[in-house]
Design an enzyme around this catalytic site. Structure first.
Site, mmCIF file in Angstrom:
data_model
loop_
_atom_site.group_PDB
_atom_site.id
_atom_site.type_symbol
_atom_site.label_atom_id
_atom_site.label_comp_id
_atom_site.label_asym_id
_atom_site.label_seq_id
_atom_site.Cartn_x
_atom_site.Cartn_y
_atom_site.Cartn_z
ATOM 1 N N TYR A 73 0.830 -1.212 0.000
ATOM 2 C CA TYR A 73 0.000 0.000 0.000
ATOM 3 C C TYR A 73 0.863 1.260 0.000
ATOM 4 O O TYR A 73 0.424 2.328 -0.427
ATOM 5 C CB TYR A 73 -0.895 0.047 1.236
ATOM 6 C CG TYR A 73 -2.181 -0.733 1.139
ATOM 7 C CD1 TYR A 73 -2.189 -2.079 0.822
ATOM 8 C CD2 TYR A 73 -3.396 -0.107 1.388
ATOM 9 C CE1 TYR A 73 -3.367 -2.796 0.754
ATOM 10 C CE2 TYR A 73 -4.581 -0.811 1.324
ATOM 11 C CZ TYR A 73 -4.570 -2.148 1.008
ATOM 12 O OH TYR A 73 -5.741 -2.841 0.942
ATOM 13 N N LYS B 247 3.472 -15.280 2.915
ATOM 14 C CA LYS B 247 3.713 -16.045 1.692
ATOM 15 C C LYS B 247 5.218 -16.282 1.617
ATOM 16 O O LYS B 247 5.895 -15.877 0.668
ATOM 17 C CB LYS B 247 3.161 -15.260 0.487
ATOM 18 C CG LYS B 247 3.115 -16.034 -0.812
ATOM 19 C CD LYS B 247 2.045 -17.108 -0.848
ATOM 20 C CE LYS B 247 2.161 -17.919 -2.134
ATOM 21 N NZ LYS B 247 1.236 -19.072 -2.172
ATOM 22 N N ASP C 31 -2.535 -18.339 1.290
ATOM 23 C CA ASP C 31 -3.541 -19.080 0.502
ATOM 24 C C ASP C 31 -4.191 -20.154 1.359
ATOM 25 O O ASP C 31 -5.411 -20.344 1.352
ATOM 26 C CB ASP C 31 -2.937 -19.643 -0.794
ATOM 27 C CG ASP C 31 -1.603 -20.363 -0.599
ATOM 28 O OD1 ASP C 31 -1.045 -20.321 0.519
ATOM 29 O OD2 ASP C 31 -1.126 -20.975 -1.570
ATOM 30 N N ASP D 207 -6.057 -6.986 4.666
ATOM 31 C CA ASP D 207 -7.227 -6.395 4.018
ATOM 32 C C ASP D 207 -8.120 -7.506 3.461
ATOM 33 O O ASP D 207 -9.326 -7.542 3.703
ATOM 34 C CB ASP D 207 -6.766 -5.467 2.878
ATOM 35 C CG ASP D 207 -7.936 -4.901 2.087
ATOM 36 O OD1 ASP D 207 -8.892 -4.425 2.718
ATOM 37 O OD2 ASP D 207 -7.892 -4.953 0.842
ATOM 38 N N ASP E 224 -11.957 -9.222 5.203
ATOM 39 C CA ASP E 224 -13.277 -9.286 4.550
ATOM 40 C C ASP E 224 -13.821 -10.713 4.612
ATOM 41 O O ASP E 224 -15.000 -10.931 4.909
ATOM 42 C CB ASP E 224 -13.185 -8.866 3.071
ATOM 43 C CG ASP E 224 -13.445 -7.372 2.858
ATOM 44 O OD1 ASP E 224 -13.083 -6.581 3.748
ATOM 45 O OD2 ASP E 224 -13.993 -7.006 1.800
HETATM 46 C C1 IPM Z 1 -10.297 -1.405 4.252
HETATM 47 C C2 IPM Z 1 -10.537 -0.864 2.884
HETATM 48 C C3 IPM Z 1 -9.389 0.058 2.511
HETATM 49 C C4 IPM Z 1 -8.118 -0.754 2.564
HETATM 50 C C5 IPM Z 1 -9.556 0.768 1.165
HETATM 51 C C6 IPM Z 1 -10.822 1.580 1.103
HETATM 52 C C7 IPM Z 1 -8.364 1.614 0.834
HETATM 53 O O1 IPM Z 1 -10.686 -1.905 1.973
HETATM 54 O O2 IPM Z 1 -10.191 -0.598 5.195
HETATM 55 O O3 IPM Z 1 -10.241 -2.617 4.405
HETATM 56 O O4 IPM Z 1 -7.792 -1.452 1.601
HETATM 57 O O5 IPM Z 1 -7.415 -0.672 3.578
HETATM 58 MG MG MG Z 2 -10.796 -3.812 2.879
#
Ligand code: IPM
Ligand code: MG
Length: 358
Positions: free
Chosen positions: A142, A191, A223, A247, A251
């Protein structure tokens, strides 16, 4: 206590959830005798519209002058065509970096009331889902070099993934400390079969492991971790991982608990000033319809009280009120599955339901 909180209302459906979180904070302040003074800061798409920049220095300064920052989410189709440096997401990255927030804590736990909303089989859910993803937040790909260029007559692009030892050590320590406060299990996800940065992570984490003999420490390729999270999430207590893996896995981790609309996060650095935000996005497709789930934002406010302000009883009260609203069968659309005894309600009504149970 007197505290100042910078509010970033954000884009899309985000202002709706921040509004509900502020109502809850106000009620907590009244009940426990605190004063929360709010200052508004602009970041993301709203800052682009207002200032032509996703995070002007003036707005970062407002955040740095506050005791903590509460954010909804940023981004949306309106700003998608902009170059990388000008996108709303860049404002978020600059905010995290500008505040020195390297440690992002994303809890994945299943609310028993919502077990049926998990996409996983009952037999897996029954074993329990309660782990934390400790994500490194201001390093790695990032924050590496990004560029698009021409090579051999065609377009090419490059993103680099740098990590220095001190960046790994400080987040690794947070991983071990977090595990010490929980079930004392830490998994480093990487990884290392391919990436040099991962091999450095392993070396630094292995050193730290020596300082935490009580923690059962293991390593896992990313993975495989993605697979294990849906196959056997009960094996995890704390996962520590680099920025992009965190990240992605957070999710996945949130979805198995029923809805990403339930998961808050804290981002902290060396001090107590933090940034608190739901892990979900700005949901522009449902903006303005009063159907977004405010719970992740309300729980983020609870995390702020707990981790930045040391208000554990107040944070507990908010979490209990959320549980009580769920017990009463109240559900926003994302967590409504039509089960008997449940009722679909909107964003503001969910805020009111939680307030009423504080
Ligand atoms: C998160 C989001 C952010 C990230 C984006 C919006 C830049 O996906 O906070 O998880 O990737 O960190
Ligand atoms: Mg995210």
């Amino acid at each position: 206590m007197d505290k100042t909180i910078a509010l970033i209302y954000g884009d899309g459906a985000s202002p709706e959830i921040v509004t509900q979180a502020v109502r809850v904070l106000d009620a907590v302040a009244a009940k426990y005798g605190h004063t929360f003074a709010y200052t508004r800061a602009y970041m993301g798409g709203e800052a682009i519209d207002k200032f032509g920049d996703p995070l002007p220095q003036s707005q970062l300064d407002i955040c740095l002058a506050s005791d903590s920052v509460l954010l909804g989410a940023v981004g949306g189709p309106k700003w998608e065509g902009l170059p990388g440096e000008k996108r709303p997401e860049k404002g978020l990255l600059r905010l995290r970096a500008g505040m020195g927030l390297y440690a992002n804590n994303r809890p994945a736990r299943i609310w028993p009331q919502l077990a049926a909303a998990s996409p996983l089989k009952d037999s897996i859910v029954q074993k329990g889902i309660d782990f934390i993803v400790v994500r490194e937040l201001i390093g790695g790909v990032y924050f590496g070099e990004h560029k698009t260029f021409e090579k051999d007559g065609e377009r090419a692009a490059l993103d680099t993934m740098p990590y220095s030892e001190h960046e790994i050590r400080r987040i690794g320590r947070i991983g071990f400390e977090t595990a010490m406060q929980r079930r004392k299990k830490l998994t480093c996800v990487d990884k290392a079969n391919v990436l040099e940065t991962s091999r450095l992570w392993r070396a630094v984490l292995a050193d730290l492991a020596g300082e935490y003999p009580e923690v059962e420490y293991n390593v896992m390729f990313v993975d495989n971790a993605a697979m294990q999270i849906c196959k056997d999430p009960a094996q995890f207590d704390v996962i520590v991982t680099e920025n992009m893996f965190g990240d992605i896995l957070s999710d996945e981790a949130s979805e198995i608990t029923g809805s990403i609309g339930m998961v808050p996060s804290s981002s902290l650095g060396d001090g107590t000033r933090g940034l608190y935000e739901p892990i979900h996005g700005s949901a522009p497709d449902i903006a303005g319809q009063d159907i977004v789930n405010p719970i992740a934002c309300i729980l983020s406010a609870a995390m702020m009280l707990r981790y930045s302000f040391g208000m554990a009883a107040e944070a507990d009260a908010i979490e209990h009120a959320v549980g009580a609203a769920l017990d009463a069968g109240l559900r926003t659309a994302d967590i409504y599955a039509g089960a008997p005894g449940t009722q679909k309600i909107g964003c503001a009504a969910m805020g009111s339901a939680i307030l009423a149970r504080l």
